[in-house]
Design a protein around this motif. Structure first.
Motif, mmCIF file in Angstrom:
data_model
loop_
_atom_site.group_PDB
_atom_site.id
_atom_site.type_symbol
_atom_site.label_atom_id
_atom_site.label_comp_id
_atom_site.label_asym_id
_atom_site.label_seq_id
_atom_site.Cartn_x
_atom_site.Cartn_y
_atom_site.Cartn_z
ATOM 1 N N THR A 19 -4.797 -0.171 -13.387
ATOM 2 C CA THR A 19 -3.782 -0.167 -14.612
ATOM 3 C C THR A 19 -2.601 -1.417 -14.032
ATOM 4 O O THR A 19 -2.034 -1.419 -13.150
ATOM 5 N N THR A 20 -2.023 -1.342 -15.302
ATOM 6 C CA THR A 20 -0.713 -2.467 -15.181
ATOM 7 C C THR A 20 0.414 -0.923 -15.476
ATOM 8 O O THR A 20 0.360 -0.674 -16.696
ATOM 9 N N ALA A 21 1.641 -1.840 -14.961
ATOM 10 C CA ALA A 21 3.432 -1.751 -15.262
ATOM 11 C C ALA A 21 4.033 -1.527 -15.248
ATOM 12 O O ALA A 21 4.239 -3.181 -14.803
ATOM 13 N N ARG A 22 4.940 -1.950 -16.757
ATOM 14 C CA ARG A 22 5.738 -3.163 -16.693
ATOM 15 C C ARG A 22 7.289 -2.697 -16.617
ATOM 16 O O ARG A 22 7.806 -3.974 -16.917
ATOM 17 N N ASP A 27 -9.609 9.139 -0.393
ATOM 18 C CA ASP A 27 -8.597 8.355 -0.379
ATOM 19 C C ASP A 27 -7.674 8.194 -0.466
ATOM 20 O O ASP A 27 -8.294 8.149 -2.128
ATOM 21 N N ARG A 28 -6.844 9.064 -0.117
ATOM 22 C CA ARG A 28 -5.581 8.715 -2.091
ATOM 23 C C ARG A 28 -4.029 8.049 -1.701
ATOM 24 O O ARG A 28 -3.377 7.820 -2.254
ATOM 25 N N SER A 29 -4.521 7.022 -0.901
ATOM 26 C CA SER A 29 -3.536 5.599 -0.884
ATOM 27 C C SER A 29 -4.442 5.155 -2.752
ATOM 28 O O SER A 29 -5.433 4.852 -2.774
ATOM 29 N N PHE A 30 -2.806 3.675 -2.666
ATOM 30 C CA PHE A 30 -2.800 3.085 -3.723
ATOM 31 C C PHE A 30 -2.377 2.148 -3.454
ATOM 32 O O PHE A 30 -1.606 1.405 -2.211
ATOM 33 N N LEU A 31 -3.054 0.770 -3.994
ATOM 34 C CA LEU A 31 -2.557 -0.413 -4.043
ATOM 35 C C LEU A 31 -1.486 -0.930 -5.384
ATOM 36 O O LEU A 31 -1.931 -0.814 -6.516
ATOM 37 N N PRO A 51 7.643 -6.068 -11.660
ATOM 38 C CA PRO A 51 7.411 -6.100 -12.147
ATOM 39 C C PRO A 51 6.926 -7.151 -13.536
ATOM 40 O O PRO A 51 7.503 -8.352 -13.005
ATOM 41 N N PRO A 52 5.513 -6.996 -14.198
ATOM 42 C CA PRO A 52 4.586 -5.923 -13.861
ATOM 43 C C PRO A 52 3.862 -6.230 -13.178
ATOM 44 O O PRO A 52 3.831 -7.472 -12.481
ATOM 45 N N VAL A 53 3.360 -5.055 -12.844
ATOM 46 C CA VAL A 53 2.347 -4.319 -11.061
ATOM 47 C C VAL A 53 1.745 -4.096 -11.612
ATOM 48 O O VAL A 53 1.221 -3.746 -12.820
ATOM 49 N N VAL A 54 0.567 -4.483 -10.679
ATOM 50 C CA VAL A 54 -0.752 -4.040 -10.798
ATOM 51 C C VAL A 54 -1.172 -2.361 -10.165
ATOM 52 O O VAL A 54 -0.474 -2.450 -8.920
ATOM 53 N N VAL A 55 -1.951 -1.331 -10.329
ATOM 54 C CA VAL A 55 -1.588 -0.715 -10.026
ATOM 55 C C VAL A 55 -3.123 -0.357 -9.304
ATOM 56 O O VAL A 55 -4.131 0.015 -10.685
ATOM 57 N N LYS A 56 -3.797 -0.269 -8.637
ATOM 58 C CA LYS A 56 -4.965 -0.129 -8.054
ATOM 59 C C LYS A 56 -5.512 1.091 -7.351
ATOM 60 O O LYS A 56 -4.791 1.279 -5.811
ATOM 61 N N MET A 101 0.867 -1.182 -0.252
ATOM 62 C CA MET A 101 -0.190 0.059 -0.162
ATOM 63 C C MET A 101 1.297 1.377 0.024
ATOM 64 O O MET A 101 2.140 1.287 0.856
ATOM 65 N N VAL A 102 0.445 2.033 -1.285
ATOM 66 C CA VAL A 102 1.847 3.769 -0.863
ATOM 67 C C VAL A 102 0.447 4.998 -0.469
ATOM 68 O O VAL A 102 -0.358 5.404 -1.124
#
Length: 291
Positions: free
Chosen positions: A138-141, A164-168, A122-127, A103-104
């Protein structure tokens, strides 16, 4: 006849009306959002019990106060399930398998972002931490792409009213089968597999959300996956829960949960699904009366 308040007019409302009426539960719609609601003259009919707490928490508080009914899934259940990070942390601590996730909490420095990316790999899922229907996922490779996504999130989160400003940052399981298992009062009651049409996959689509074009087909889950769904509902203490499972050849993980899940066609669930749901609704009402 028990009167049940339902705060949605989508597929779930239409599909549940007749089966529950046959079990002496009358389903009524309570419109809680995108309207003006009087706080002095009660605009709602009388009900005995609510199905699930409204999706908009602020408007839900008003409906909760005016209706004064117990909910099958109450406010705490909705908030707990909607917080993806909370769900994964609780499940992981209880030994339930979940994807590798960081969690960011924005704003975060570049060193923190790089560490999160490298930890997951990588690749990671960002949600986003609290959206539904695949919105914003989305994804980032590679690292530069990931930092670019984080930059865009910083721009969005610069608006002070953002909640909520956090993302995973989560591991990507490209070959996993995507299941939505339903649990009612602790018991597995059926599941669907969500699949993208071949043409969509060939165009590079990868999200399996039904609202994004995937198709839900009824499936017979293995005992292991059924137990995983039931264990998830037990740990989270949510009576009516959709559990999203990702299964590869060598592992299965709980990806997300939904305490306001859509009810698919009843043919996709186990025999007795509507009986189980009706019992849960009645039990919710009875517990309130004896409290």
């Amino acid at each position: 006849m028990l009167d049940l308040a339902v705060t949605t007019r989508a597929e779930t409302f239409e599909r549940m009306a007749d089966p529950l009426a046959a079990r002496d539960i009358a389903v009524g719609h309570v419109d809680t959002s995108e309207r003006a609601v009087s706080l002095t003259d009660d605009p709602f009919d009388d009900y005995d019990v609510g199905f699930v707490y409204p999706s908009r928490i602020m408007e839900g508080g008003v409906a909760d106060a005016l209706l004064d009914v117990p909910w099958v899934n109450d406010r705490e259940a909705i908030l707990r399930s909607r917080n993806k990070a909370d769900v994964l942390a609780r499940l992981g601590r209880a030994g339930v398998p979940v994807p590798e996730t960081v969690m960011v909490s924005n704003p975060a420095g570049e060193s923190e972002l790089v560490a999160a990316f490298e930890q997951v790999g990588p690749p990671v899922v960002v949600k986003p931490n609290s959206t539904t229907r695949g919105v914003g996922v989305t994804t980032a490779r590679d690292l530069d792409s990931f930092l670019g996504v984080a930059d865009y999130l910083d721009l969005v989160h610069d608006y002070r009213a953002t909640g909520d400003r956090s993302f995973l940052v989560q591991e990507y399981l490209p070959d996993a089968r995507d299941y939505r298992a339903m649990v009612v009062d602790g018991e597995y009651v059926g599941a669907v597999e969500r699949r993208l049409p071949t043409a969509a996959r060939e165009r590079g689509r990868w999200k399996h959300n039904v609202h994004r074009g995937a198709e839900a087909e009824g499936v017979d889950l293995s005992g292991e996956l059924r137990e995983l769904a039931e264990r998830t509902a037990e740990v989270l203490d949510v009576p009516y829960l959709g559990v999203d499972l990702l299964a590869t050849e060598d592992r299965a993980v709980v990806n997300e949960t939904n305490a306001r899940p859509t009810i698919d066609s009843a043919t996709k669930y186990e025999d007795g699904f509507w009986d189980d749901l009706a019992r849960l609704i009645r039990a919710t009402c009875d517990r309130s009366r004896t409290a």
